[in-house]
Design a protein around this motif. Structure first.
Motif, PDB file in Angstrom:
ATOM      1  N   GLN A 102       0.817  -1.210   0.000  1.00 49.66           N
ATOM      2  CA  GLN A 102       0.000   0.000   0.000  1.00 49.66           C
ATOM      3  C   GLN A 102       0.854   1.265   0.000  1.00 49.66           C
ATOM      4  N   GLN A 103       1.970   1.225   0.731  1.00 47.26           N
ATOM      5  CA  GLN A 103       2.808   2.414   0.854  1.00 47.26           C
ATOM      6  C   GLN A 103       3.422   2.813  -0.485  1.00 47.26           C
ATOM      7  N   ALA A 149       0.800   3.982  -3.055  1.00 47.88           N
ATOM      8  CA  ALA A 149       0.278   5.320  -2.747  1.00 47.88           C
ATOM      9  C   ALA A 149       1.275   6.411  -3.119  1.00 47.88           C
ATOM     10  N   PRO A 203      -1.054   3.867   5.426  1.00 47.22           N
ATOM     11  CA  PRO A 203      -2.189   2.997   5.086  1.00 47.22           C
ATOM     12  C   PRO A 203      -3.010   2.597   6.303  1.00 47.22           C
ATOM     13  N   PRO A 234      -7.330   4.255   3.915  1.00 47.32           N
ATOM     14  CA  PRO A 234      -7.552   3.000   3.184  1.00 47.32           C
ATOM     15  C   PRO A 234      -7.597   3.175   1.667  1.00 47.32           C
ATOM     16  N   VAL A 241      -5.610   2.833  -0.908  1.00 48.82           N
ATOM     17  CA  VAL A 241      -5.102   1.784  -1.800  1.00 48.82           C
ATOM     18  C   VAL A 241      -6.010   0.563  -1.765  1.00 48.82           C
ATOM     19  N   ARG A 242      -6.461   0.171  -0.592  1.00 52.92           N
ATOM     20  CA  ARG A 242      -7.349  -0.996  -0.491  1.00 52.92           C
ATOM     21  C   ARG A 242      -8.657  -0.755  -1.246  1.00 52.92           C
TER      22      ARG A 242
END
Length: 510
Positions: free
Chosen positions: A48-49, A52, A64, A68, A70-71
């Motif tokens: 996710q990091q 993003a 993250p 949320p 990216v999720r």
């Protein structure tokens, strides 16, 4: 199944231009990045990091845990891909299974022998990153003592602080593994009496060339001020825009290769080359590279920051190269700050754009934001001091510059411009001349500073020689009437310089 890269790129372009994806900017950037990383063999490292920050333009401090984004976007992407393939035939299917951000390439329902039509798009030409990138840096800290000592605790604290500090600099990329880096910053610590001694080595990973070395000391129980001062000195010598050895070496190295500079590097490479060789020709090269980059990637926030900086230099050096300077500068500065609100440099250049347009209050506010966002960037600190001085707080401005220049790091000679102006405006002409002699590589500024200083010291002949050199640089410097690219002498801090130049010019007329 044929997984030739050209087929995968063709399929990616087809998806990005399809009705479901065409208007979804975030989803397209997401998909482009995960395909790019998977093809490069880094699919297992996707998280996710990095999605993003590397794909979606989020700042380095994106969390993250609290965001949320990216999720959510990953869930949308999976559904959109499923819907796309439900109504479209393809020899290859790009999917992203649940539980991972790496994509997979599966056989589709179209014969593989059908050659795809590859239509490059402004989003994914050759899977070029959509944001200009600088060099990759790995940080290693280790303790040389054979048994655990206070140096071990200092090492942990210092490494944590350095990582947080380096993450504030947008022109580099931090990586965890040295083998994936362009440069490695090694810090070896050992106990030395009541202190901890640090041996700092900065090397170019590919050639193993030593770029910078230093030995510093910290108290065995350093406080936060001690650590901040150390981080500031390391940043000034390694990653700061005006003096960082990583950036300068990287730009030189990129230009030395017998290959075209990658498209996602060239705007930064040529900008850095200009900063270390300030001439009209190098400025034009940097400006052209930046403008070409933005034609393909208009939301490349790093290229926008560079363009805004170049607009500032176009004004200060009176090159008159940027068309519609005021409009171009304002758009680039505003857009860069909007795309990356956590970018200290974007706030800094927006501050100077506001000064250029006469909004001193907003200029001061943005200078403070830039400084707070990255208090370790000596380049921003210099512009902070300059901004304070130009907006009327002369003593605070010159104090900020003098404090900065007391730090040990390679300072560009044009850092002496503001101290010269201050000394000259205070009628300290001997000091002004000494400072003017140090300004050798900043357009006409050295000649202008020496010209007026010599004149006020009664050395008219030498003053006239400098004036001749000044007019060779720009014969229209004293009578520019371009309202969009205003004369540098419109600034209050240069009024005394202008009046002195006009006195000297009268001697030639007489």
């Amino acid at each position: 199944m044929n997984t030739d890269k050209k087929y995968i790129i063709a399929e990616l372009d087809t998806i990005l231009n399809s009705p479901r994806f065409r208007a979804r900017k975030v989803i397209k950037l997401f998909l482009q990045y995960v395909v790019q990383e998977t093809l490069a063999g880094r699919g297992s490292e996707l998280n996710q990091q990095n999605i993003a920050t590397k794909a979606l333009g989020k700042p380095a401090d994106f969390s993250p845990v609290y965001n949320p984004l990216v999720r959510i976007e990953a869930g949308r992407l999976r559904k959109l891909l499923q819907a796309h393939y439900a109504t479209n035939d393809s020899a290859i299917m790009i999917t992203m299974p649940k539980g991972t951000y790496a994509v997979t390439f599966l056989p589709g329902n179209r014969p593989e022998h059908v050659t795809p039509t590859i239509v490059p798009t402004s989003i994914s030409v050759g899977l070029v990153p959509h944001v200009t990138e600088g060099p990759k840096l790995a940080l290693n800290c280790q303790v040389l003592d054979l048994t655990p000592t206070t140096a071990t605790q200092v090492c942990h604290r210092l490494r944590s602080d350095l990582l947080l500090m380096l993450n504030r600099f947008r022109n580099i990329q931090l990586v965890a593994q040295a083998q994936r880096s362009d440069y490695t910053l090694n810090l070896d610590l050992q106990t030395a009496g009541a202190d901890v001694e640090l041996f700092i080595l900065l090397s170019h990973t590919l050639s193993d060339e030593l770029i910078w070395a230093n030995t510093l000391r910290l108290p065995a129980q350093p406080n936060q001020t001690d650590l901040a001062a150390l981080c500031l000195q390391i940043a000034a010598n390694t990653v700061a825009l005006h003096s960082g050895k990583i950036l300068y070496h990287w730009a030189q190295y990129q230009q030395s290769l017998n290959a075209p500079i990658p498209a996602h590097h060239d705007a930064l490479v040529y900008y850095l080359a200009f900063l270390h060789d300030i001439r009209y020709a190098s400025f034009r090269t940097a400006l052209t590279a930046c403008q070409q980059r933005l034609q393909h990637f208009p939301e490349d926030n790093k290229a926008l920051v560079i363009l805004a900086r170049l607009c500032g230099y176009d004004h200060v050096l009176q090159y008159h190269c940027v068309e519609q300077l005021e409009t171009t500068w304002t758009h680039a500065a505003r857009t860069a700050m909007k795309l990356d609100p956590g970018n200290a440099e974007a706030h800094s250049i927006f501050a100077h754009n506001r000064y250029f347009l006469g909004d001193h209050a907003l200029c001061r506010a943005e200078l403070e934001i830039a400084r707070q966002t990255n208090p370790f960037d000596t380049s921003i600190e210099y512009l902070y001091g300059f901004g304070l001085y130009l907006t009327g707080d002369k003593m605070a401005g010159i104090h900020a510059i003098q404090t900065l220049m007391a730090i040990s790091f390679p300072q560009p000679d044009w850092y002496h411009v503001l101290p010269f102006l201050h000394a000259f405006n205070e009628a300290n002409y001997t000091e002004a001349l000494a400072l003017a002699e140090r300004i050798q590589h900043f357009g006409y500024w050295g000649e202008m500073a020496r010209c007026v200083s010599y004149f006020r010291l009664g050395q008219t002949e030498r003053s006239l020689r400098e004036l001749q050199d000044l007019f060779q640089y720009n014969s229209a410097l004293l009578n520019s009437q371009n309202s969009d690219n205003r004369s540098i002498f419109s600034h209050e801090a240069l009024k005394k310089v202008l009046s002195t130049l006009q006195e000297i010019k009268q001697l030639i007329i007489i």
